[in-house]
Scaffold this motif. Sequence first.
Motif, PDB file in Angstrom:
ATOM      1  N   UNK A 513       0.847  -1.214   0.000  1.00  9.73           N
ATOM      2  CA  UNK A 513       0.000   0.000   0.000  1.00  9.73           C
ATOM      3  C   UNK A 513       0.870   1.246   0.000  1.00  9.73           C
ATOM      4  N   UNK A 514       0.440   2.247  -0.733  1.00 10.72           N
ATOM      5  CA  UNK A 514       1.189   3.512  -0.731  1.00 10.72           C
ATOM      6  C   UNK A 514       0.332   4.614  -1.337  1.00 10.72           C
ATOM      7  N   UNK A 515       0.617   5.870  -0.945  1.00 11.46           N
ATOM      8  CA  UNK A 515      -0.073   7.020  -1.557  1.00 11.46           C
ATOM      9  C   UNK A 515       0.483   7.305  -2.948  1.00 11.46           C
ATOM     10  N   UNK A 516       1.774   7.009  -3.089  1.00 11.73           N
ATOM     11  CA  UNK A 516       2.430   7.321  -4.365  1.00 11.73           C
ATOM     12  C   UNK A 516       3.199   6.080  -4.842  1.00 11.73           C
ATOM     13  N   UNK A 517       2.950   5.674  -6.093  1.00  9.15           N
ATOM     14  CA  UNK A 517       3.751   4.592  -6.675  1.00  9.15           C
ATOM     15  C   UNK A 517       4.789   5.211  -7.614  1.00  9.15           C
ATOM     16  N   UNK A 518       5.966   4.607  -7.616  1.00 10.02           N
ATOM     17  CA  UNK A 518       7.056   5.157  -8.433  1.00 10.02           C
ATOM     18  C   UNK A 518       7.587   4.055  -9.344  1.00 10.02           C
ATOM     19  N   UNK A 519       7.747   4.418 -10.610  1.00 11.66           N
ATOM     20  CA  UNK A 519       8.361   3.498 -11.585  1.00 11.66           C
ATOM     21  C   UNK A 519       9.504   4.250 -12.246  1.00 11.66           C
ATOM     22  N   UNK A 520      10.716   3.933 -11.857  1.00 10.66           N
ATOM     23  CA  UNK A 520      11.833   4.672 -12.441  1.00 10.66           C
ATOM     24  C   UNK A 520      12.607   3.760 -13.388  1.00 10.66           C
ATOM     25  N   UNK A 521      12.587   4.108 -14.662  1.00  5.58           N
ATOM     26  CA  UNK A 521      13.272   3.351 -15.716  1.00  5.58           C
ATOM     27  C   UNK A 521      12.860   1.879 -15.705  1.00  5.58           C
ATOM     28  N   UNK A 522      11.577   1.641 -15.587  1.00  2.00           N
ATOM     29  CA  UNK A 522      11.071   0.268 -15.574  1.00  2.00           C
ATOM     30  C   UNK A 522      10.297  -0.007 -16.868  1.00  2.00           C
ATOM     31  N   UNK A 523       9.409   0.929 -17.224  1.00  2.00           N
ATOM     32  CA  UNK A 523       8.499   0.670 -18.348  1.00  2.00           C
ATOM     33  C   UNK A 523       9.234   0.387 -19.646  1.00  2.00           C
ATOM     34  N   UNK A 524      10.352   1.092 -19.857  1.00  2.00           N
ATOM     35  CA  UNK A 524      11.052   0.986 -21.137  1.00  2.00           C
ATOM     36  C   UNK A 524      11.573  -0.429 -21.417  1.00  2.00           C
ATOM     37  N   UNK A 525      11.703  -1.227 -20.357  1.00  2.00           N
ATOM     38  CA  UNK A 525      12.295  -2.549 -20.557  1.00  2.00           C
ATOM     39  C   UNK A 525      11.283  -3.623 -20.947  1.00  2.00           C
ATOM     40  N   UNK A 526       9.987  -3.264 -20.983  1.00  2.00           N
ATOM     41  CA  UNK A 526       9.001  -4.310 -21.181  1.00  2.00           C
ATOM     42  C   UNK A 526       8.178  -4.106 -22.437  1.00  2.00           C
ATOM     43  N   UNK A 527       7.753  -5.220 -23.063  1.00  2.00           N
ATOM     44  CA  UNK A 527       6.870  -5.094 -24.221  1.00  2.00           C
ATOM     45  C   UNK A 527       5.509  -4.561 -23.783  1.00  2.00           C
ATOM     46  N   UNK A 528       4.722  -4.094 -24.747  1.00  2.00           N
ATOM     47  CA  UNK A 528       3.475  -3.394 -24.428  1.00  2.00           C
ATOM     48  C   UNK A 528       2.516  -4.190 -23.538  1.00  2.00           C
ATOM     49  N   UNK A 529       2.363  -5.507 -23.807  1.00  2.00           N
ATOM     50  CA  UNK A 529       1.387  -6.268 -23.014  1.00  2.00           C
ATOM     51  C   UNK A 529       1.768  -6.247 -21.526  1.00  2.00           C
ATOM     52  N   UNK A 530       3.053  -6.405 -21.246  1.00  2.00           N
ATOM     53  CA  UNK A 530       3.498  -6.430 -19.846  1.00  2.00           C
ATOM     54  C   UNK A 530       3.353  -5.040 -19.222  1.00  2.00           C
ATOM     55  N   UNK A 531       3.680  -4.044 -20.015  1.00  2.00           N
ATOM     56  CA  UNK A 531       3.609  -2.661 -19.534  1.00  2.00           C
ATOM     57  C   UNK A 531       2.171  -2.313 -19.113  1.00  2.00           C
ATOM     58  N   UNK A 532       1.197  -2.679 -19.950  1.00  2.00           N
ATOM     59  CA  UNK A 532      -0.199  -2.368 -19.611  1.00  2.00           C
ATOM     60  C   UNK A 532      -0.661  -3.186 -18.411  1.00  2.00           C
ATOM     61  N   UNK A 533      -0.168  -4.414 -18.328  1.00  2.00           N
ATOM     62  CA  UNK A 533      -0.532  -5.245 -17.186  1.00  2.00           C
ATOM     63  C   UNK A 533      -0.031  -4.568 -15.895  1.00  2.00           C
ATOM     64  N   UNK A 534       1.187  -4.096 -15.943  1.00  2.00           N
ATOM     65  CA  UNK A 534       1.772  -3.475 -14.755  1.00  2.00           C
ATOM     66  C   UNK A 534       1.006  -2.197 -14.371  1.00  2.00           C
TER      67      UNK A 534
END
Length: 611
Positions: A513-534
């Motif tokens: 649980x958190x008020x703010x989620x952070x994704x730093x340099x994560x999305x770029x490493x994944x194909x679109x299906x995984x990215x949308x899932x995340x």
Amino acid sequence: MVLCPVIGKLQHKRVVLASASPRRQEILSNAGLRFEVVPSRFKEKLHKASFATPYAYAVETAKQKALEVAGRMHQKDLRAPDVVIGADTIVAVGAMILEKPVDKQDAYRMLSRLNGKEHSVFTGVAIVHCCSKDGRLDTEVSEFYEETTVKFSELSEELLWEYINSGEPMDKAGGYGIQALGGMLVEYVHGDFLNVVGFPLNHFCKELARLYYPPRPEDLRRVRHDSIPAVDTFENLSDSEAGGSDPGQSAKGGRGGEQVDGDRSQAPRTLDAALNGAESRPPFPTGLLELMDGFKASKVLFTACKLKLFDVLKDQGPLQAVDVARKLSTCAGRTEQLLDVCAALGLLEKTHRGYGNTEVATLHLVSDGEHSLQGLAEYNDAHVWGVFTRLGLAVREGADQTRGALGAMEEERLSQSKELTLQFMRAKHSLSKLTAHHVATAFDLSRFASACDLGGCTGILARELAQEYPRLQVTVFDLPEVTELSGGFQRGGRQTERIRFVPGDIFKDSLPEADLYVLSRILQDWPDDKLHKLLSRISSSCKPGGGLLVAEAAAEEEGASRSPRLRTLSAGQPRSADEHRRLLQRHGFRDVRVARAGDLLCVVLGTRAAP
Ligand SMILES: O=c1[nH]cc([C@@H]2O[C@H](COP(=O)(O)OP(=O)(O)OP(=O)(O)O)[C@@H](O)[C@H]2O)c(=O)[nH]1
């Protein structure tokens, strides 16, 4: 950006700086000049007494340095560069010439001589235009010097020795560096400061203006008594208004090269017809050749890091090539070549005492440094290099396959050894240290009480967030094998009490649980299906009013340099600000704002709308 059009005149030429001086390299690259560095092997041993003035000696030495490099390069490739720049800085007290001290006693003798007195600093500069024809090298030399007067305060013996023991005097003319600690010794300076540091940039630009812009008749009338244009002449010039030319043409136009003896009215020797016909040749493709050779430079850097060259030089440098080879147990001849290339790349300094680290190497390439990028070099060498060798296949098989290259690597990492995971963590750790502060401060996040850095690895960004926001509790969520090893990267500090590491898989396990989620340099490493899932998992966990902060490589059209695009080439094109905005909106975030973070990243903040 090239502010000054005279510097721009050299943009399409192959320019070589025949100097190992890191100060000269810095002054010229700060001015926007693109050049290669090939330190001269000319021994500075001209017979001083045979020169009428100290500056004549400096100019001749500068010329010989540049001609040696032009000759060597021509011999090696049968093709010399277009322009070679040589320089030599000396200190003159009366008729006595002081160069770089050979040891501490010599430095003491020099500094005692300067103590409490005024002296002159001369830098001689030679600009050699080269032209190869029928295997023969033809050169045209323009040379000049600049004088700056410097006065030292009355300094105590104790202070002089303290300064000598700092090590600073050893590679500096006259035994002091005005740009660093040596500045404290100086009472006043009359003239060009950069001339003392090693390169008279202002006079150099005037010289280029004189060489590259033939005078209009009205200019000729105006400058009849002084062939060197005034400062405003070169600052205000532009190609269209001044009708730029090559120096061969300007020489034909009658503006003379300045002679060492001060006779500025004599015209220089003109280059042969081949140079005069230069207008019809295409510009020299320096940038393209750099691109073609870029991989070699990377491999040299990786190899030097892997051999721990910078560590050895940090502890024991400067060292001669043969001693470096002994310490690294490598072949002496090849080691010397590696050292020379590292010097040419600006990673090492080569002096009469041997090879030593430059500032950038000390800061970023020594393994235990606070800002070390060793881990990144090691990882790029061991893995990214291999991924890029498969780029052709990835491109042929389509964008998903391209993205898959990094995804595959990530999976490979996950299934592999602890050492591989550690290597990945070291790479991410060193890169995050460069960017974490920018990411943490791109927006005001003080409204959030808790944050969760997904794939937060060693917790560098978490630490920065905790430091920036004193009431923020931060969770670092990453795979168990990563969180298990993250302890080795921690150093103490009050804010660590507010950071906790939770093991888990961002694709499978429930997110903390958190008020703010952070994704730093994560999305770029994944194909679109995984990215949308995340993103959809995050969106489901995020409470209305909560936030999602995403940091990714910036797209080039947003002003980023070329490197971020290259860095993510195998992971697909960086997204533009609009694409990021749409991506977050699609997953239920509103008020999406985008900001740049430093030179590399684009940071996006969205607020979770009520479902
Ligand atoms: O205040 C400062 N004064 C001088 C310097 C540096 O001193 C050296 C002068 O040596 P030289 O002109 O012979 O140049 P080298 O360093 O040997 O390189 P080359 O390969 O060109 O011979 C010069 O580096 C100045 O920058 C200083 O830093 N501060």
